[in-house]
Design a protein around this motif. Structure first.
Motif, PDB file in Angstrom:
ATOM      1  N   THR A 186       0.846  -1.190   0.000  1.00  0.00           N
ATOM      2  CA  THR A 186       0.000   0.000   0.000  1.00  0.00           C
ATOM      3  C   THR A 186       0.887   1.248   0.000  1.00  0.00           C
ATOM      4  N   LEU A 187       0.575   2.180  -0.875  1.00  0.00           N
ATOM      5  CA  LEU A 187       1.273   3.461  -0.943  1.00  0.00           C
ATOM      6  C   LEU A 187       0.246   4.571  -0.799  1.00  0.00           C
ATOM      7  N   TYR A 188       0.597   5.595  -0.008  1.00  0.00           N
ATOM      8  CA  TYR A 188      -0.357   6.665   0.280  1.00  0.00           C
ATOM      9  C   TYR A 188       0.361   8.000   0.261  1.00  0.00           C
ATOM     10  N   GLY A 189      -0.282   9.000  -0.320  1.00  0.00           N
ATOM     11  CA  GLY A 189       0.248  10.355  -0.307  1.00  0.00           C
ATOM     12  C   GLY A 189      -0.877  11.354  -0.178  1.00  0.00           C
ATOM     13  N   ALA A 190      -0.661  12.416   0.610  1.00  0.00           N
ATOM     14  CA  ALA A 190      -1.696  13.420   0.821  1.00  0.00           C
ATOM     15  C   ALA A 190      -1.070  14.793   1.005  1.00  0.00           C
ATOM     16  N   VAL A 191      -1.783  15.821   0.552  1.00  0.00           N
ATOM     17  CA  VAL A 191      -1.367  17.215   0.695  1.00  0.00           C
ATOM     18  C   VAL A 191      -2.505  17.983   1.349  1.00  0.00           C
ATOM     19  N   ASP A 192      -2.179  18.817   2.327  1.00  0.00           N
ATOM     20  CA  ASP A 192      -3.153  19.630   3.049  1.00  0.00           C
ATOM     21  C   ASP A 192      -2.665  21.075   3.015  1.00  0.00           C
ATOM     22  N   LEU A 193      -3.427  21.956   2.342  1.00  0.00           N
ATOM     23  CA  LEU A 193      -3.050  23.359   2.183  1.00  0.00           C
ATOM     24  C   LEU A 193      -4.155  24.241   2.741  1.00  0.00           C
ATOM     25  N   GLY A 194      -3.770  25.277   3.489  1.00  0.00           N
ATOM     26  CA  GLY A 194      -4.769  26.189   4.019  1.00  0.00           C
ATOM     27  C   GLY A 194      -4.200  27.564   4.257  1.00  0.00           C
ATOM     28  N   GLY A 195      -5.092  28.542   4.384  1.00  0.00           N
ATOM     29  CA  GLY A 195      -4.648  29.903   4.657  1.00  0.00           C
ATOM     30  C   GLY A 195      -5.679  30.928   4.229  1.00  0.00           C
ATOM     31  N   ARG A 196      -5.255  32.193   4.218  1.00  0.00           N
ATOM     32  CA  ARG A 196      -6.105  33.303   3.800  1.00  0.00           C
ATOM     33  C   ARG A 196      -5.502  33.938   2.555  1.00  0.00           C
ATOM     34  N   LEU A 197      -6.354  34.549   1.757  1.00  0.00           N
ATOM     35  CA  LEU A 197      -5.878  35.300   0.600  1.00  0.00           C
ATOM     36  C   LEU A 197      -5.385  36.673   1.050  1.00  0.00           C
ATOM     37  N   GLU A 198      -4.871  37.456   0.084  1.00  0.00           N
ATOM     38  CA  GLU A 198      -4.412  38.809   0.416  1.00  0.00           C
ATOM     39  C   GLU A 198      -5.550  39.617   1.015  1.00  0.00           C
ATOM     40  N   ASP A 199      -6.740  39.429   0.450  1.00  0.00           N
ATOM     41  CA  ASP A 199      -7.947  39.956   1.064  1.00  0.00           C
ATOM     42  C   ASP A 199      -8.371  38.923   2.106  1.00  0.00           C
ATOM     43  N   THR A 200      -8.083  39.195   3.363  1.00  0.00           N
ATOM     44  CA  THR A 200      -8.224  38.182   4.408  1.00  0.00           C
ATOM     45  C   THR A 200      -9.672  37.805   4.705  1.00  0.00           C
ATOM     46  N   ARG A 201     -10.619  38.445   4.029  1.00  0.00           N
ATOM     47  CA  ARG A 201     -12.005  37.987   4.174  1.00  0.00           C
ATOM     48  C   ARG A 201     -12.184  36.608   3.547  1.00  0.00           C
ATOM     49  N   PHE A 202     -11.266  36.224   2.662  1.00  0.00           N
ATOM     50  CA  PHE A 202     -11.381  34.959   1.934  1.00  0.00           C
ATOM     51  C   PHE A 202     -10.332  33.962   2.425  1.00  0.00           C
ATOM     52  N   GLY A 203     -10.777  32.736   2.708  1.00  0.00           N
ATOM     53  CA  GLY A 203      -9.873  31.684   3.137  1.00  0.00           C
ATOM     54  C   GLY A 203     -10.083  30.422   2.320  1.00  0.00           C
ATOM     55  N   TYR A 204      -9.078  29.542   2.357  1.00  0.00           N
ATOM     56  CA  TYR A 204      -9.161  28.311   1.572  1.00  0.00           C
ATOM     57  C   TYR A 204      -8.556  27.151   2.350  1.00  0.00           C
ATOM     58  N   ARG A 205      -8.994  25.941   2.025  1.00  0.00           N
ATOM     59  CA  ARG A 205      -8.420  24.695   2.543  1.00  0.00           C
ATOM     60  C   ARG A 205      -8.531  23.658   1.422  1.00  0.00           C
ATOM     61  N   ILE A 206      -7.410  23.165   0.958  1.00  0.00           N
ATOM     62  CA  ILE A 206      -7.359  22.210  -0.143  1.00  0.00           C
ATOM     63  C   ILE A 206      -6.741  20.906   0.360  1.00  0.00           C
ATOM     64  N   ASN A 207      -7.382  19.791   0.057  1.00  0.00           N
ATOM     65  CA  ASN A 207      -6.834  18.480   0.399  1.00  0.00           C
ATOM     66  C   ASN A 207      -6.836  17.585  -0.836  1.00  0.00           C
ATOM     67  N   VAL A 208      -5.710  16.939  -1.078  1.00  0.00           N
ATOM     68  CA  VAL A 208      -5.565  16.024  -2.211  1.00  0.00           C
ATOM     69  C   VAL A 208      -4.909  14.751  -1.693  1.00  0.00           C
ATOM     70  N   ALA A 209      -5.391  13.593  -2.124  1.00  0.00           N
ATOM     71  CA  ALA A 209      -4.803  12.328  -1.685  1.00  0.00           C
ATOM     72  C   ALA A 209      -4.911  11.291  -2.786  1.00  0.00           C
ATOM     73  N   ALA A 210      -3.970  10.371  -2.786  1.00  0.00           N
ATOM     74  CA  ALA A 210      -3.998   9.222  -3.696  1.00  0.00           C
ATOM     75  C   ALA A 210      -3.481   8.018  -2.928  1.00  0.00           C
ATOM     76  N   GLU A 211      -4.039   6.841  -3.240  1.00  0.00           N
ATOM     77  CA  GLU A 211      -3.693   5.653  -2.479  1.00  0.00           C
ATOM     78  C   GLU A 211      -3.724   4.426  -3.379  1.00  0.00           C
ATOM     79  N   ARG A 212      -2.632   3.656  -3.349  1.00  0.00           N
ATOM     80  CA  ARG A 212      -2.629   2.326  -3.957  1.00  0.00           C
ATOM     81  C   ARG A 212      -2.927   1.331  -2.854  1.00  0.00           C
ATOM     82  N   LEU A 213      -4.029   0.605  -2.975  1.00  0.00           N
ATOM     83  CA  LEU A 213      -4.527  -0.252  -1.907  1.00  0.00           C
ATOM     84  C   LEU A 213      -4.069  -1.689  -2.108  1.00  0.00           C
ATOM     85  N   ARG A 214      -3.395  -2.206  -1.092  1.00  0.00           N
ATOM     86  CA  ARG A 214      -2.993  -3.611  -1.075  1.00  0.00           C
ATOM     87  C   ARG A 214      -3.416  -4.171   0.284  1.00  0.00           C
ATOM     88  N   SER A 215      -4.559  -4.806   0.313  1.00  0.00           N
ATOM     89  CA  SER A 215      -5.162  -5.269   1.547  1.00  0.00           C
ATOM     90  C   SER A 215      -4.403  -6.442   2.144  1.00  0.00           C
TER      91      SER A 215
END
Length: 711
Positions: A186-215
């Motif tokens: 099994t191989l797993y990778g994930a990215v977690d990104l978060g923060g505010r834009l230059e205009d701090t009224r706006f915020g974001y959270r991005i998550n990406v993951a991929a997994e090769r499953l070997r039970s």
């Protein structure tokens, strides 16, 4: 109430308020404008794992919640390298596997009652189906309400509900990368990104993951891809708009379970990695899911605010399985032959879809009537469920063996065209008032009225069923707080659940029983021994109609299931170096009123009478950044059938792990390693009576290592 209209209303309010924001800003010098309340995302004084919203309608400390609630935090999931709900719920002994096949939908019971995949799972408080592995990469925490949730959730199984709280944008920049590998590939990778834009009224959270499953089961391989985004818009100090979306594509070969042998014995000398779905024409079960969520919060003043929320879920599945069931050479009983032979059935169901739409509107506020202080909530909710499916293939195609697999040819039959098979509308009105009777006493009272308008098309019978039902569900609790760190509560509640559905083996195959009512009484005590350590105990009794397959092979509701139990837990830091999590459940489950001596007085299957789990994490003071951890899981023997003819033995499982926090090339990193099931113990983790009964082995010894980098 129309859900599309509610969604449009949320957007309309947000846009109108956005244009009004400059005008509000220009009034900054106005004292009245400055006194307006603000809606912002903030943390309470209680640690993340000691507060939850699943026990009511707002985020509250667990100490003040008159219900049994478990919170599994993001930190717990990171530290224990948890990638799915099956691993997460091992921390709570009131939760058990319930027909939880590797590679298929994760399914559980709480307090001995199986959860409903269509109503027992929530995302930020609104219903989502649990028909596949629910991704955890974009979840801040998992909240589990144990026991009836009629007031909080409406239609739900009496065991409780599981709520997944979505990660939201962070105030400071967040950049985290996690990679992991397990011994079988099994191989797993994930990215977690978060923060505010230059205009701090706006915020974001991005998550990406991929997994090769070997039970741990040979051949139950697959892959998974996931992406999500959550966005905040602080339209004004009073208004906050949150939008989130996620998409998951998972394909994995499912691993069916074993059945009893025809001589009444459990399969012997089988390996935990044995694969019964092993045919060249077997394909992975392919599941694609997505969510689009929307939430708008508006503060009228410091005491009153409104929340509008909605979620559109989409689910599509193509199901292919070489399914083991019975053994035709020895008759048509739901058992394997005494020599390990079993009948192979070609099962295919293609193009299954579900597109449920959930929405809720609430107004909440505080006020006083004389010496009584009130925390008031009123709201409406709606849930629209549309399921589509086609006539499935289910044909016996040959004989194989659990010890010596045999290749057989698939059926030439093909699946039928997809059509609407389910169309439900659930509308509800709810109200709750928490009244402070005295400094140390609070009375919680609430009601939910539910109207269900259902339509079902039964594929095999080619018949339509239409039904309407109304339920009024009360909930009342009294909380006494003799000390600031101690609370005692007594609670009574009623719940409503959809009736169970007959399996394809019963004479009324695929037919759903009518909704049923359940009742619960619970007594509990909670104590913050320190600000970081909570102890809790609860006694409960739940009664509901018993559903089973009768002697005429019909799936029926007859008699009563009564579950009485004791839950004990400890969670938090026992010292500056030692973190502790302990859970114990003793459950007395009994069937009665069926008129059948083989059932009355017997235990409910697949639930141990006693279960315990302990996890400890110790920070090694002599080595900066190093911690070691270990856990123990114990489950008593479990009945396999409603008649309690067969019991599977108890088991102990031990796990060990370590983590090391350091810096690599100036980047903060946490290196983790773990060994699950250290002794490589064989045990039956799940012995469901569903579909005439299946047994699933627990995972054999598994090594895993991971690295987390915080940039």
């Amino acid at each position: 109430m129309s859900t599309p209209n509610l969604s449009v209303s949320v957007l309309t309010l947000a846009i109108l308020h956005a244009f009004a924001a400059p005008a509000l800003a220009s009034d900054a010098a106005d004292p009245q404008a400055q006194s307006m309340a603000e809606v912002v995302v903030t943390a309470s004084k209680a640690p993340a794992a000691k507060r939850a919203s699943v026990g009511g309608f707002s985020d509250a400390p667990l100490l003040q919640t008159p219900a049994s609630v478990t919170v599994i935090s993001q930190k717990d999931m990171q530290d224990l390298q948890i990638r799915n709900l099956s691993d997460a719920v091992k921390l709570d002994t009131s939760i058990n596997d319930a027909y939880n096949a590797v590679g298929y939908a994760e399914q559980f019971s709480i307090r001995g009652f199986k959860l409903d995949n269509n109503s027992s799972y929530r995302k930020d408080g609104v219903a989502i189906p649990g028909d596949t592995q629910i991704p955890l990469e974009n979840k801040e925490r998992i909240e589990v309400l144990k026991g009836l949730a009629g007031l909080q959730a409406g239609v739900a199984a009496p065991g409780g509900v599981i709520d997944f709280i979505v990660k939201r944008p962070t105030a400071a920049p967040l950049r985290t990368v996690t990679v992991e590998t397990r011994e079988r590939g099994t191989l797993y990778g994930a990215v977690d990104l978060g923060g505010r834009l230059e205009d701090t009224r706006f915020g974001y959270r991005i998550n990406v993951a991929a997994e090769r499953l070997r039970s741990y089961i040979k051949g139950a391989d697959g892959n998974r891809k996931f992406i999500s985004g959550a966005f905040d818009w602080q339209i004004s100090p009073q208004a906050l708009l949150q939008i989130d979306a996620d998409y998951q594509d998972k394909a994995q070969v499912t691993a069916p379970g074993f059945q009893l042998l025809s001589n009444g014995s459990l399969p012997a000398n089988v390996s935990a990695d044995a694969m019964l779905n092993k045919q060249p024409w077997t394909h992975p079960v392919e599941t694609v899911t997505s969510n689009l969520g929307l939430r708008f919060q508006y503060a009228f003043n410091d005491d009153w605010h409104a929340t509008l929320s909605a979620n559109q879920h989409s689910f599509k599945r193509d199901d292919y399985t070489a399914y083991p069931y019975g053994c035709s050479p020895e008759g048509w009983m739901p058992v394997f032959c005494s020599n390990g032979d079993f009948s192979v059935w070609d099962f295919r169901s293609l193009g299954e879809t579900k597109k449920p739409l959930s929405a809720q509107a609430m107004i909440q506020g505080k006020f006083a009537t004389g010496s009584l202080r009130h925390e008031f909530t009123a709201g409406v909710s709606t849930f629209r469920r549309k399921d589509r499916a086609g006539l499935y293939v289910y044909k016996e195609v040959g004989i194989s063996n659990i010890y010596r697999p045999v290749i057989v040819a698939p059926s030439p039959a093909s699946t039928g065209p997809v059509r609407l098979v389910r169309d439900d509308k659930e509308n509800a009105v709810f109200v709750q008032d928490i009244v402070s009777l005295a400094p140390n006493w609070k009375l919680h009272g609430g009601l939910r009225h539910i109207n269900v308008d259902g339509y079902q098309y039964v594929l095999k019978a080619d018949t339509e069923i239409r039904a309407k039902h109304d339920f009024l569900l009360p909930n009342v609790a009294l909380v006494y707080t003799p000390l600031d760190n101690l609370s005692v509560y007594a609670a009574y509640s009623q719940g409503m659940e959809h009736g169970g559905t007959a399996s394809i083996y019963e004479k009324n195959a695929n037919v759903e029983l009518t909704p049923s009512r359940s009742k619960q009484v619970e007594l509990g005590v909670k104590m913050d021994v320190t600000p970081d350590l909570m102890l809790a105990a609860s006694l409960f009794q739940i009664r509901k109609g018993l559903e089973y397959v009768n002697a005429e092979n019909y799936f029926v509701r007859n008699g009563q299931a009564q579950h009485r139990g004791l839950e004990l837990s400890a969670q938090g830091k026992a010292s500056s170096s030692l973190s502790l999590g302990a859970s114990v459940t003793a459950l007395n489950s009994q069937q009665s009123g069926t008129g059948n001596a083989d059932l009355d007085g017997k235990r409910v299957p697949n639930v141990p009478a006693f279960k315990a789990a302990v996890h400890a994490d110790y920070a090694v003071q002599q080595v900066a950044g190093l911690s070691v951890n270990g856990s123990w899981e114990y489950a008593g023997k479990k009945a396999f059938e409603y008649s309690n003819t067969t019991f599977v033995p108890s088991y102990n499982v031990f796990n060990l792990g370590a983590a090391y926090a350091t810096r690599i090339a100036g980047t903060r990193a946490v290196l983790r390693a773990a060994v699950n099931n250290v002794a490589d113990k064989f045990y039956w983790r799940d012995v469901t009576p569903e579909s005439d009964g299946y047994l699933y082995p627990g995972a054999s010894r598994t090594f895993k290592v991971s690295a987390q980098f915080d940039f």
